[in-house]
Write a protein that holds these residues in place. Structure first.
Motif, short mmCIF file in Angstrom:
data_model
loop_
_atom_site.label_atom_id
_atom_site.label_comp_id
_atom_site.label_asym_id
_atom_site.label_seq_id
_atom_site.Cartn_x
_atom_site.Cartn_y
_atom_site.Cartn_z
N ASP A 1 -7.11 5.74 13.57
CA ASP A 1 -6.66 5.11 14.82
C ASP A 1 -5.97 3.77 14.55
OD1 ASP A 1 -7.71 7.20 16.29
OD2 ASP A 1 -9.64 6.20 16.58
N VAL A 2 -6.59 2.93 13.71
CA VAL A 2 -5.97 1.64 13.44
C VAL A 2 -4.70 1.81 12.62
CG1 VAL A 2 -7.35 1.14 11.37
CG2 VAL A 2 -6.40 -0.74 12.70
N GLY A 3 -4.69 2.80 11.72
CA GLY A 3 -3.47 3.05 10.95
C GLY A 3 -2.32 3.47 11.84
N ALA A 4 -2.59 4.36 12.80
CA ALA A 4 -1.56 4.80 13.72
C ALA A 4 -1.07 3.65 14.60
CB ALA A 4 -2.09 5.95 14.59
N ALA A 5 -1.99 2.80 15.04
CA ALA A 5 -1.60 1.65 15.85
C ALA A 5 -0.71 0.70 15.06
CB ALA A 5 -2.85 0.92 16.35
N PHE A 6 -1.07 0.47 13.80
CA PHE A 6 -0.25 -0.40 12.95
C PHE A 6 1.15 0.18 12.77
CE2 PHE A 6 1.48 -1.46 8.76
CZ PHE A 6 1.47 -2.85 8.82
N ILE B 1 -21.89 -4.80 4.08
CA ILE B 1 -21.96 -4.49 5.50
C ILE B 1 -21.97 -2.98 5.66
CG2 ILE B 1 -20.78 -6.61 6.19
CD1 ILE B 1 -18.25 -4.89 6.63
N GLU B 2 -22.46 -2.52 6.79
CA GLU B 2 -22.40 -1.09 7.08
C GLU B 2 -20.94 -0.71 7.31
OE1 GLU B 2 -24.87 2.11 9.76
OE2 GLU B 2 -24.53 0.11 10.57
N ARG B 3 -20.46 0.25 6.54
CA ARG B 3 -19.04 0.60 6.56
C ARG B 3 -18.82 1.99 7.14
NH1 ARG B 3 -16.13 -3.13 4.00
NH2 ARG B 3 -17.21 -4.54 2.55
N THR B 4 -17.63 2.21 7.70
CA THR B 4 -17.25 3.51 8.23
C THR B 4 -15.75 3.67 8.11
OG1 THR B 4 -17.27 4.96 10.17
CG2 THR B 4 -17.00 2.60 10.57
N THR B 5 -15.30 4.91 8.03
CA THR B 5 -13.86 5.19 8.09
C THR B 5 -13.51 5.96 9.36
OG1 THR B 5 -14.10 7.27 6.85
CG2 THR B 5 -13.71 5.25 5.57
N ASP B 6 -14.44 6.04 10.31
CA ASP B 6 -14.25 6.89 11.48
C ASP B 6 -13.02 6.51 12.31
OD1 ASP B 6 -16.50 8.25 10.75
OD2 ASP B 6 -17.80 7.39 12.29
N ASP B 7 -12.68 5.22 12.34
CA ASP B 7 -11.53 4.78 13.15
C ASP B 7 -10.34 4.35 12.30
OD1 ASP B 7 -12.77 2.53 12.17
OD2 ASP B 7 -13.01 1.54 14.11
N VAL C 1 0.86 -1.17 0.00
CA VAL C 1 0.00 0.00 0.00
C VAL C 1 0.90 1.23 0.00
CG1 VAL C 1 -1.76 1.33 1.23
CG2 VAL C 1 -1.84 -1.18 1.27
N LEU C 2 0.68 2.12 -0.95
CA LEU C 2 1.40 3.40 -1.01
C LEU C 2 0.44 4.51 -0.65
CD1 LEU C 2 3.83 5.21 -1.77
CD2 LEU C 2 2.99 5.14 -4.14
N ILE C 3 0.73 5.22 0.42
CA ILE C 3 -0.07 6.37 0.85
C ILE C 3 0.77 7.61 0.57
CG2 ILE C 3 -1.24 7.47 2.79
CD1 ILE C 3 -1.60 4.73 4.03
N LEU C 4 0.34 8.35 -0.43
CA LEU C 4 1.15 9.40 -1.03
C LEU C 4 0.50 10.77 -0.78
CD1 LEU C 4 3.68 9.79 -2.84
CD2 LEU C 4 2.19 9.48 -4.82
N GLY C 5 0.92 11.41 0.29
CA GLY C 5 0.41 12.72 0.59
C GLY C 5 -1.00 12.74 1.14
N THR C 6 -1.49 11.61 1.60
CA THR C 6 -2.82 11.53 2.20
C THR C 6 -2.70 10.75 3.51
OG1 THR C 6 -5.12 10.90 1.79
CG2 THR C 6 -3.44 9.56 0.71
N ASP C 7 -3.76 10.07 3.95
CA ASP C 7 -3.70 9.40 5.25
C ASP C 7 -4.53 8.12 5.20
OD1 ASP C 7 -6.43 10.17 5.55
OD2 ASP C 7 -5.81 12.07 6.46
N HIS C 8 -4.62 7.46 6.34
CA HIS C 8 -5.29 6.16 6.38
C HIS C 8 -6.80 6.25 6.17
CE1 HIS C 8 -1.99 3.44 7.28
NE2 HIS C 8 -1.51 4.34 8.14
N GLU C 9 -7.39 7.42 6.28
CA GLU C 9 -8.82 7.53 6.01
C GLU C 9 -9.15 7.17 4.56
OE1 GLU C 9 -10.69 11.11 7.19
OE2 GLU C 9 -10.22 10.87 9.32
N THR C 10 -8.17 7.28 3.67
CA THR C 10 -8.37 6.92 2.27
C THR C 10 -7.91 5.50 1.96
OG1 THR C 10 -6.18 7.69 1.50
CG2 THR C 10 -7.95 9.32 1.66
N ASN C 11 -7.45 4.77 2.97
CA ASN C 11 -6.81 3.47 2.77
C ASN C 11 -7.86 2.37 2.61
OD1 ASN C 11 -5.24 1.16 2.85
ND2 ASN C 11 -4.03 1.81 4.61
N THR C 12 -8.21 2.05 1.38
CA THR C 12 -9.30 1.11 1.12
C THR C 12 -9.00 -0.31 1.61
OG1 THR C 12 -8.45 0.78 -1.13
CG2 THR C 12 -10.25 2.35 -0.85
N SER C 13 -7.73 -0.66 1.79
CA SER C 13 -7.41 -2.00 2.29
C SER C 13 -7.99 -2.24 3.67
CB SER C 13 -5.89 -2.21 2.31
OG SER C 13 -5.36 -2.22 1.00
#
Length: 267
Positions: free
Chosen positions: A226-231, A217-223, A170-182
């Motif tokens: 948080d999970v990205g930072a923990a990883f 399923i009901e989806r959210t990016t709210d956390d 996964v390449l996150i280029l100038g953005t953050d984990h909120e966009t991380n579809t994985s």
């Protein structure tokens, strides 16, 4: 960042050649990589999104594979639209006249300029999901976008799981984990209570436009942050600069496995 801000952020243009070099220094070369990007964060790039796409192709090379989300959230049921909603008396007309999803021409929505440019390349291919399509280019592109099932379109039978099965990055280029579809693949696999939903999309069936239903399923990016930072803290990622943007490169399989457990414990 506006285009004027992008000019002010750099002392010279951030050329595609420089971006490709920065990507190689980060570790991008010849793998399967799913990309999430913000072109404006890189500084002023000649050609804008096209310059970024050219740089990505040069760094990954045809021996690897680039994958990007090309989602079309605007093709869902009009009655559930919230940003913005439309008047109730518009709904029958909008539903009846909504064009069908066509992978070769339907523009993406809400995923940024780079994926929208990337999907238009004649040697790129795109999956057929009416809301959660992905585009790909390179050695495994056809296999990655093939057989994208309608039900649970970010789950097991999706391009996300195809990248997982290939040990992709996964390449996150100038953005953050909120966009991380994985992370959506991880929430599909996680064990926690959530609602099942029935969605709709406008597709072509035997050449005729139809609305089709599919489960999700009901989806959210709210956390996701948080999970990205923990990883990042517990497992780690490769970090660097591409142009003037912060960039992270991480193992998708490790991320999905970690996030699956994290969602099971924290949602």
């Amino acid at each position: 960042m506006s285009e004027g801000d992008a000019v002010e952020a750099v002392e010279e243009p951030v050329t595609p050649a420089r971006i490709a070099s920065d990507l190689r220094d980060l570790g991008v070369r010849g793998e399967t990589v799913i990309v999430h990007s913000s072109v404006s964060s890189l500084g002023w790039v000649p050609g804008g999104a096209q310059g970024v796409v050219e740089a990505l192709r040069a760094a990954v090379t045809p021996a690897g594979t680039i994958v990007m989300p090309t989602h079309t959230s605007h093709l869902c049921t009009p009655s559930v639209w919230e940003n913005p909603p439309i008047p109730d008396d518009w709904l029958p007309t909008v539903r009846e006249s909504m064009p069908a999803f066509r992978p070769d021409v339907t523009p993406s929505r809400g995923v940024g300029a780079v994926p929208e440019c990337f999907r238009t390349y004649p040697d790129a291919v795109r999956s057929t999901h009416p809301q959660y399509s992905f585009a790909a280019w390179g050695a495994d592109a056809d296999d990655i976008v093939a057989d994208h099932e309608l039900d649970y379109g970010l789950g097991e039978n999706s391009p996300l799981s195809a990248v997982y099965n290939r040990g992709g990055l996964v390449l996150i280029l100038g953005t953050d984990h909120e966009t991380n579809t994985s992370l959506h693949l991880a929430e599909s696999r996680a064990d926690y209570e959530r609602d099942e939903t029935v969605e709709e999309g406008s597709v072509l069936v035997d050449g005729e436009r139809e609305w089709v239903e599919f489960a999700d399923i009901e989806r959210t990016t709210d956390d996701f942050s948080d999970v990205g930072a923990a990883f990042e803290a517990d497992v780690g990622v490769e970090t660097g600069r591409v142009g003037v943007a912060d960039a992270n490169l991480l193992d998708q399989r490790a991320l999905v496995d970690y996030a699956t457990e994290w969602f099971s414990q924290n949602r």
